[in-house]
Design a protein around this motif. Structure first.
Motif, mmCIF file in Angstrom:
data_model
loop_
_atom_site.group_PDB
_atom_site.id
_atom_site.type_symbol
_atom_site.label_atom_id
_atom_site.label_comp_id
_atom_site.label_asym_id
_atom_site.label_seq_id
_atom_site.Cartn_x
_atom_site.Cartn_y
_atom_site.Cartn_z
ATOM 1 N N GLU A 92 0.746 -1.238 -0.056
ATOM 2 C CA GLU A 92 0.002 -0.105 0.009
ATOM 3 C C GLU A 92 1.020 1.480 -0.178
ATOM 4 O OE1 GLU A 92 -0.377 -1.898 4.225
ATOM 5 O OE2 GLU A 92 -0.657 -2.491 2.290
ATOM 6 N N ASP A 93 2.145 1.234 0.633
ATOM 7 C CA ASP A 93 2.943 2.388 0.605
ATOM 8 C C ASP A 93 3.468 2.533 -0.881
ATOM 9 O OD1 ASP A 93 2.786 2.942 3.161
ATOM 10 O OD2 ASP A 93 4.393 1.600 3.838
ATOM 11 N N LYS A 94 4.059 1.293 -1.497
ATOM 12 C CA LYS A 94 4.385 1.417 -2.942
ATOM 13 C C LYS A 94 3.252 1.973 -3.807
ATOM 14 C CE LYS A 94 7.144 -1.079 -6.216
ATOM 15 N NZ LYS A 94 7.757 -2.429 -6.579
ATOM 16 N N ALA A 95 1.927 1.582 -3.561
ATOM 17 C CA ALA A 95 0.807 2.124 -4.486
ATOM 18 C C ALA A 95 0.713 3.437 -4.256
ATOM 19 C CB ALA A 95 -0.655 1.517 -3.881
ATOM 20 N N LYS A 96 1.268 4.413 -3.158
ATOM 21 C CA LYS A 96 0.811 5.606 -3.175
ATOM 22 C C LYS A 96 2.021 6.524 -4.169
ATOM 23 C CE LYS A 96 -0.470 6.039 1.645
ATOM 24 N NZ LYS A 96 -1.118 4.807 1.839
ATOM 25 N N PHE A 97 2.947 5.732 -4.569
ATOM 26 C CA PHE A 97 3.862 6.268 -5.458
ATOM 27 C C PHE A 97 3.579 5.982 -6.971
ATOM 28 C CE2 PHE A 97 5.981 6.724 -1.527
ATOM 29 C CZ PHE A 97 6.975 7.512 -1.643
ATOM 30 N N ARG A 98 2.525 5.112 -7.112
ATOM 31 C CA ARG A 98 2.220 5.028 -8.617
ATOM 32 C C ARG A 98 2.262 6.013 -9.664
ATOM 33 N NH1 ARG A 98 -2.669 1.814 -7.431
ATOM 34 N NH2 ARG A 98 -1.256 0.237 -7.238
ATOM 35 N N PRO A 99 2.572 5.954 -10.586
ATOM 36 C CA PRO A 99 2.413 7.041 -11.619
ATOM 37 C C PRO A 99 0.989 7.197 -11.867
ATOM 38 C CG PRO A 99 4.046 5.472 -12.356
ATOM 39 C CD PRO A 99 3.313 4.700 -11.296
ATOM 40 N N ARG A 100 0.929 8.609 -12.159
ATOM 41 C CA ARG A 100 -0.449 9.108 -12.397
ATOM 42 C C ARG A 100 -0.708 9.648 -13.834
ATOM 43 N NH1 ARG A 100 -0.413 12.735 -6.907
ATOM 44 N NH2 ARG A 100 -0.126 11.194 -5.521
ATOM 45 N N CYS A 101 0.643 9.756 -14.582
ATOM 46 C CA CYS A 101 0.699 10.156 -16.189
ATOM 47 C C CYS A 101 2.149 9.973 -16.630
ATOM 48 C CB CYS A 101 -0.001 11.568 -16.265
ATOM 49 S SG CYS A 101 1.190 12.636 -15.744
ATOM 50 N N HIS A 102 1.914 10.067 -18.040
ATOM 51 C CA HIS A 102 3.132 9.975 -18.670
ATOM 52 C C HIS A 102 3.426 11.485 -19.245
ATOM 53 C CE1 HIS A 102 3.517 5.580 -19.532
ATOM 54 N NE2 HIS A 102 2.430 5.761 -19.248
ATOM 55 N N ILE A 103 4.699 11.965 -18.991
ATOM 56 C CA ILE A 103 4.707 13.121 -20.009
ATOM 57 C C ILE A 103 6.045 13.082 -21.055
ATOM 58 C CG2 ILE A 103 4.219 14.555 -17.779
ATOM 59 C CD1 ILE A 103 6.953 15.075 -17.107
ATOM 60 N N PHE A 104 6.003 13.891 -21.888
ATOM 61 C CA PHE A 104 6.705 13.862 -22.915
ATOM 62 C C PHE A 104 6.636 12.602 -23.897
ATOM 63 C CE2 PHE A 104 8.584 17.136 -20.268
ATOM 64 C CZ PHE A 104 8.863 18.211 -21.216
ATOM 65 N N TYR A 105 5.595 12.165 -23.727
ATOM 66 C CA TYR A 105 5.031 11.004 -24.463
ATOM 67 C C TYR A 105 5.397 11.069 -25.936
ATOM 68 C CZ TYR A 105 2.907 6.301 -24.930
ATOM 69 O OH TYR A 105 2.787 4.641 -25.053
ATOM 70 N N GLY A 106 5.424 11.997 -26.609
ATOM 71 C CA GLY A 106 5.744 12.314 -27.891
ATOM 72 C C GLY A 106 7.246 11.929 -28.240
ATOM 73 N N GLN A 107 8.076 11.952 -27.235
ATOM 74 C CA GLN A 107 9.544 11.510 -27.276
ATOM 75 C C GLN A 107 9.746 10.056 -27.053
ATOM 76 O OE1 GLN A 107 12.371 14.356 -25.546
ATOM 77 N NE2 GLN A 107 10.919 15.943 -26.008
ATOM 78 N N ARG A 108 8.703 9.255 -26.937
ATOM 79 C CA ARG A 108 8.627 7.896 -26.463
ATOM 80 C C ARG A 108 9.642 7.087 -27.505
ATOM 81 N NH1 ARG A 108 4.218 8.758 -28.691
ATOM 82 N NH2 ARG A 108 2.880 7.260 -29.981
ATOM 83 N N VAL A 109 10.306 6.078 -26.837
ATOM 84 C CA VAL A 109 10.949 4.906 -27.584
ATOM 85 C C VAL A 109 9.987 3.660 -27.920
ATOM 86 C CG1 VAL A 109 13.102 6.000 -27.547
ATOM 87 C CG2 VAL A 109 12.308 4.365 -25.880
#
Length: 197
Positions: free
Chosen positions: A136-153
């Motif tokens: 449950e502690d680790k879940a608090k750090f779960r990513p909420r979004c992606h940024i600069f996804y236009g540069q993704r590989v």
């Protein structure tokens, strides 16, 4: 140990957050973290980050040797170094400088593990360095979004909002949840109508 140095002989950067050492009575640690070699150790006093994102910008890809970086945002006063404080080094990717210019990357000078990105007002720490005692502690750090996804590989189909650049300041793309796209479109329409009045 650096706790014994009197404040008058400390370099200026050690007197300011995030590098200033907190007195034990003024800091309640919730999480501990360390670099790969263990020479740099720190604590965090905030249970949940202000935000957590996956960054796909080319600088993060290169600096981390990975397709993206997982970063959690904290106030500079939320961190307390307990070891290896003197073993940190900085890197300013915009000028290729090792000077402490903000924003900059911070890493262990021995194993070169990334410790954090230091911005002008906040820090971005890397949750993969944190020792979580419970899921449950680790879940608090779960990513909420992606940024600069236009540069993704690589494409990631996880249902999270995906911003082409900075979150809230760029276009939502790919498989962003339709309600996010709808809400953002409505917000922009409303702002456009307000600016025309």
């Amino acid at each position: 140990m650096f706790h014994d140095q009197s404040p008058s002989v400390l370099p200026e950067w050690k007197k300011r957050a995030p590098y200033r050492i907190h007195e034990p009575e003024n800091f309640e640690p919730i999480y501990t973290a360390n670099c790969h070699c263990g020479r740099v150790k720190y604590q965090l006093s905030r249970r949940e980050p202000l935000d957590s994102k996956l960054c796909h910008c080319m600088t993060c890809q290169t600096q981390h040797g990975a397709p993206f970086q997982w970063a959690a945002i904290f106030h500079k006063t939320d961190i307390n170094f307990t070891r290896g404080h003197d073993g940190l080094e900085w890197y300013d990717p915009s000028t290729n400088s090792l000077e402490h210019n903000l924003p900059c990357k911070v890493r262990c000078s021995h194993c070169h593990s990334p410790i954090m990105d230091e911005g002008r007002n906040m820090i971005l720490i890397f949750p993969s360095l944190v020792q979580f005692e419970a899921d449950e502690d680790k879940a608090k750090f779960r990513p909420r979004c992606h940024i600069f996804y236009g540069q993704r590989v690589m494409d990631i189909r996880d249902g999270l909002p995906k911003w082409s650049g900075m979150s809230g300041e760029s276009e939502l793309i790919e498989d962003s949840p339709s309600e996010e796209v709808h809400n953002l479109t409505e917000e922009r329409k409303a702002m456009g109508e307000c600016s025309q009045k």
